[in-house]
Motif scaffolding. Structure first.
Motif, PDB file in Angstrom:
ATOM      1  N   LEU A   1      45.931  41.828  41.115  1.00  0.00           N
ATOM      2  CA  LEU A   1      45.416  41.464  39.796  1.00  0.00           C
ATOM      3  C   LEU A   1      44.972  40.010  39.722  1.00  0.00           C
ATOM      4  O   LEU A   1      44.460  39.571  38.696  1.00  0.00           O
ATOM      5  N   THR A   2      45.216  39.265  40.780  1.00  0.00           N
ATOM      6  CA  THR A   2      44.847  37.845  40.764  1.00  0.00           C
ATOM      7  C   THR A   2      43.899  37.568  41.923  1.00  0.00           C
ATOM      8  O   THR A   2      43.903  38.290  42.918  1.00  0.00           O
ATOM      9  N   PRO A   3      43.099  36.508  41.804  1.00  0.00           N
ATOM     10  CA  PRO A   3      42.164  36.218  42.891  1.00  0.00           C
ATOM     11  C   PRO A   3      42.931  35.928  44.186  1.00  0.00           C
ATOM     12  O   PRO A   3      43.983  35.295  44.152  1.00  0.00           O
ATOM     13  N   PRO A   4      42.443  36.429  45.310  1.00  0.00           N
ATOM     14  CA  PRO A   4      43.128  36.160  46.575  1.00  0.00           C
ATOM     15  C   PRO A   4      43.042  34.679  46.906  1.00  0.00           C
ATOM     16  O   PRO A   4      42.052  34.016  46.595  1.00  0.00           O
ATOM     17  N   THR A   5      44.081  34.172  47.519  1.00  0.00           N
ATOM     18  CA  THR A   5      44.053  32.761  47.897  1.00  0.00           C
ATOM     19  C   THR A   5      43.657  32.651  49.361  1.00  0.00           C
ATOM     20  O   THR A   5      43.856  33.581  50.146  1.00  0.00           O
ATOM     21  N   GLY A   6      43.107  31.516  49.728  1.00  0.00           N
ATOM     22  CA  GLY A   6      42.763  31.263  51.124  1.00  0.00           C
ATOM     23  C   GLY A   6      41.558  32.081  51.551  1.00  0.00           C
ATOM     24  O   GLY A   6      40.875  32.709  50.743  1.00  0.00           O
ATOM     25  N   VAL A   7      41.312  32.022  52.828  1.00  0.00           N
ATOM     26  CA  VAL A   7      40.132  32.695  53.375  1.00  0.00           C
ATOM     27  C   VAL A   7      40.543  34.123  53.760  1.00  0.00           C
ATOM     28  O   VAL A   7      40.916  34.398  54.886  1.00  0.00           O
ATOM     29  N   TRP A   8      40.469  35.033  52.764  1.00  0.00           N
ATOM     30  CA  TRP A   8      41.062  36.353  52.978  1.00  0.00           C
ATOM     31  C   TRP A   8      40.371  37.166  54.052  1.00  0.00           C
ATOM     32  O   TRP A   8      40.964  38.013  54.693  1.00  0.00           O
ATOM     33  N   TRP A   9      39.088  36.902  54.287  1.00  0.00           N
ATOM     34  CA  TRP A   9      38.411  37.738  55.282  1.00  0.00           C
ATOM     35  C   TRP A   9      38.788  37.335  56.705  1.00  0.00           C
ATOM     36  O   TRP A   9      38.434  37.995  57.662  1.00  0.00           O
TER      37      TRP A   9
END
Lengths: 181, 572
Positions: A4-12
């Protein structure tokens, strides 16, 4: 951080988990198997719906069916005097779907192959052969041609399984399959 | 015009509500539940008519009620709820004002008017053409006009959703990428735009035909384009309810997606491939080639099925990881045994997942196989399949979400909490059994949309085997159980929303745009370590085992049907 919250860091760049990686490989392999089953069955299987179809009109299809009835009628059945036709093996067999009947009735021989032509005179109908459970859509304006080989003698029912108005549930007929002479 | 910047923060969930967005979400949800109520009454009538021992309605009423049931459930209930979900996933999750609330209200009222016009057309009695309204069978012009108005309203709502994403980016209410659930909602909205465009392409000419301005609608063209609308609208549901699964997993367990990359790629596969599924409905039709059928019915190469199989693993996988980290780390299934089975949000979501996968998914792939379609096309197997996907899958997931929304969105305490614990089980298990026995009867050839399987008084009628009657009977009894579950849901939601005890929370207050800017995130190490949980290097071994059970069932069922097909008359 959750869904429900924006992913942190470089998720890819986050490495794949082993559970997911393994499952994706297995699932994709299964997808490919299912995909290739269809062309495989076209080559090695015996039940494939024909791609042969022609544009037609109710008048044209009615005329062809009438010609077949005139030539191969063997008897009439029910109060409506529905003709029963017994065309020879290998010949063209025409079946009309219309509100709310199938016309005529057909008598085929076990183990012989026929070219079955299906078309509707008006709305959409559904050719449903029971208890064999073969189900084919019947369109107005399209003449669908398929080769069919009945394998077991008996009396079969053809019911309509595409909703076609208020008397849809009364649209039923028979198909006879007799032992080869 | 001044922009409304009134916001409130829900103290228990931390969610931020924008005043017009909250109102719109509520009203769309209420319209959805009203449609569900009407559709549910109609469902009861349909079930009681298809129960051979009861056979309640006369044929004209049966076909009318079945038409209305399909429209009220598949279109109006689900799409109203989905618009609520879209606004929630944009405005609330991104803590952002809703773009153009005035347009959103215009969309809402167009949808209301469209739904009413369509229902009136059906209940007048001259538009019993089923949900699919296949030309050349014609309905009253108002039937098509209602659907067109509804679709225009829904399209406006989709663009309000996209506009809100733009506003959120511009006002920097979040950093980096949108949350996964919002990403899923974007997927649903993109598919919705495709769906509505297809609907316009087919329904507008059909409307013109119904008033005499177009003189011919080709039946094959109609079916091909109509299903680009009809099937794709079900794909909106898939994207939406998968998003809801992720959302409920996050709410109930604080579960993090196992990997954002995998889940988002799976959603992206939906965008690329789901819409090919129009072909599922045309496998038994003349005039299309096998090449066309095979490519499209398999979503290229089952790439959308792959996506669903991925979500089916990652959602319970994320729950398993969250549970194991909380200490439920023993054995394969302690995490599942110790899950909050009396929390209706969770039980609804989990049954939705299982039912959608095992019943809806497997049967859908089976009947979407070019040749296998021959043995189930237009039998009651088909509604069996889609009641598993749309009712067990989508509706049950939405019910689970409702239990979460009542306190936070409507600010009311939930009434009848004891009944709410049981509601998902009564509805979910009833519906699963309903679907299963429908599929069973379909395997025996029982047709769908058929008033009388006994062919009473018909000299040429077909006598179905006793097993088919037995299955139709069990189906109807299961359907009654599901109706009871539906009544429970309506009592709880309507009761809570109108009569529930008010929860006092801080009210709306003005938040300036600069105060709404999200704080810069604290840099965190990317690699998430799950050290110490799971077995054999698998962080979610229980889920993996469940996935293998699913795959085994899938493979067996798939080949059993090929075996069955190989026994029918050779055709070519």
């Amino acid at each position: 951080m959750n869904a429900l919250t924006p992913p942190t860091g470089v998720w890819w760049k986050q490495p794949l988990d082993r559970v997911e990686g393994t499952w994706i490989v297995i699932a994709f392999a299964w997808c490919l198997i299912m995909f290739f089953m269809m062309p495989y069955w076209h080559v090695y299987g015996k039940q494939n719906l024909s791609n042969e179809a022609y544009r037609t009109t109710p008048e044209m299809f009615q005329a062809k069916t009438q010609a077949m009835v005139d030539k191969y009628k063997v008897r009439e059945e029910t109060d409506q005097k529905i003709p029963v036709v017994a065309p020879p093996a290998g010949s063209d067999v025409y079946l009309i779907a219309r509100l709310w009947s199938w016309w005529p009735m057909v008598e085929l021989e076990e183990g012989k192959t026929y070219r079955l032509h299906l078309a509707s005179m008006d709305w959409l109908h559904g050719f449903s052969l029971q208890p064999e459970n073969i189900n084919i859509q019947v369109h107005p304006g399209y003449e669908h041609v398929m080769t069919v080989t009945p394998t077991r003698a008996g009396t079969y029912s053809i019911i309509c399984n595409e909703y076609c108005g208020i008397n849809h549930h009364t649209m039923a007929s028979r198909m006879y399959v007799v032992k080869a002479k | 015009m001044a922009v409304n910047r009134m916001f409130r923060t829900c103290p228990s969930t931390g969610l931020v509500y924008h005043e017009p967005a909250e109102k719109l979400i509520r009203w769309n949800a209420v319209a959805a539940v009203v449609s569900l109520l009407v559709g549910g009454i109609l469902a009861l009538l349909v079930t009681l008519t298809r129960w051979p021992a009861v056979h309640l309605l006369p044929p004209d009423w049966f076909y009318l009620v079945l038409t209305a049931h399909g429209l009220d459930m598949l279109v109006f209930w689900i799409i109203f709820f989905e618009i609520a979900v879209l606004y929630f996933c944009s405005s609330v999750l991104l803590r952002c004002r809703l773009a153009m609330p005035g347009m959103a209200w215009l969309g809402f009222w167009l949808m209301i008017v469209g739904a009413l016009v369509n229902n009136v057309a059906v209940f007048r009695g001259d538009s019993s053409v089923m949900f699919t309204s296949y030309a050349p069978m014609g309905a009253h012009p108002a039937f098509y006009l209602g659907l067109i108005l509804f679709a225009v309203g829904a399209l406006i709502a989709c663009f309000v959703f996209f506009g809100t994403l733009v506003v959120a980016k511009a006002e920097r209410t979040y950093n980096g990428s949108v949350p996964l659930v919002t990403f899923g909602a974007v997927t649903a909205a993109i598919i919705a735009v495709f769906t509505i465009a297809s609907g316009a392409i087919i329904l507008i000419p059909t409307f013109l035909w119904s008033i005499g301005l177009v003189d011919y609608i080709d039946s094959l063209m109609y079916r091909t384009v109509w299903w680009a609308f009809g099937h794709s609208s079900q794909q909106i549901n898939v994207a939406a309810h998968v998003s809801v699964w992720y959302a409920i997993a996050a709410v109930v367990f604080g579960a993090k997606p196992m990997s954002e990359k995998v889940s988002r790629t799976a959603f992206f596969l939906y965008i690329c491939f789901l819409q090919l599924a129009s072909a599922h409905h045309l496998l038994a039709d003349p005039g299309l080639t096998s090449n066309w059928k095979i490519f499209n019915t398999s979503y290229a190469m089952y790439l959308a099925v792959l996506a669903s199989m991925v979500h089916g693993l990652t959602v319970p996988g994320a729950i398993e990881v969250a549970q194991r980290e909380k200490g439920f780390n023993r054995g394969l299934f302690e995490w599942l045994r110790k899950a909050p089975w009396s929390n209706p949000s969770f039980s609804a979501m989990f049954m939705s997942l299982i039912g959608f996968g095992f019943l809806g998914g497997i049967s859908g792939v089976m009947m979407g196989t070019e040749q296998l379609n021959l043995i189930i096309h237009n039998t009651i197997y088909v509604p069996g399949h889609f009641h598993a996907t749309v009712v067990v899958g989508t509706t049950l997931a939405f019910m689970g979400l409702t239990y979460f929304l009542i306190p936070t969105l409507f600010r009311r305490e939930m009434m009848f909490p004891g009944m709410a614990k049981w509601q998902p089980y009564v509805f979910g298990l009833g519906m699963m059994s309903f679907s299963l026995f429908m599929m069973g009867a379909g395997t025996l050839g029982v047709p769908r949309r058929h008033w009388d399987m006994t062919f009473a008084g018909n000299a040429l009628g077909y006598e179905f085997p006793g097993t088919a009657y037995l299955m139709m009977g069990i189906m109807a009894i299961s359907g009654l159980a599901a109706v009871v579950g539906g009544i429970m849901y309506l009592l709880i939601t309507v009761g809570s929303v109108f009569l529930g005890k008010k929860i006092q929370t801080p009210d709306f207050a003005r938040v300036a745009a600069r105060d709404g800017v999200a704080p810069k995130p604290v840099p965190q190490p990317v690699a998430v370590s799950h050290a110490g949980i799971g077995t054999a290097g698998f962080v979610a071994p229980g889920t993996f085992v469940l996935a293998l059970v699913f795959l085994t069932a899938f493979v067996l069922y798939y080949f059993v049907n090929w075996k069955y097909l190989s026994t029918v008359w050779p055709l070519s």
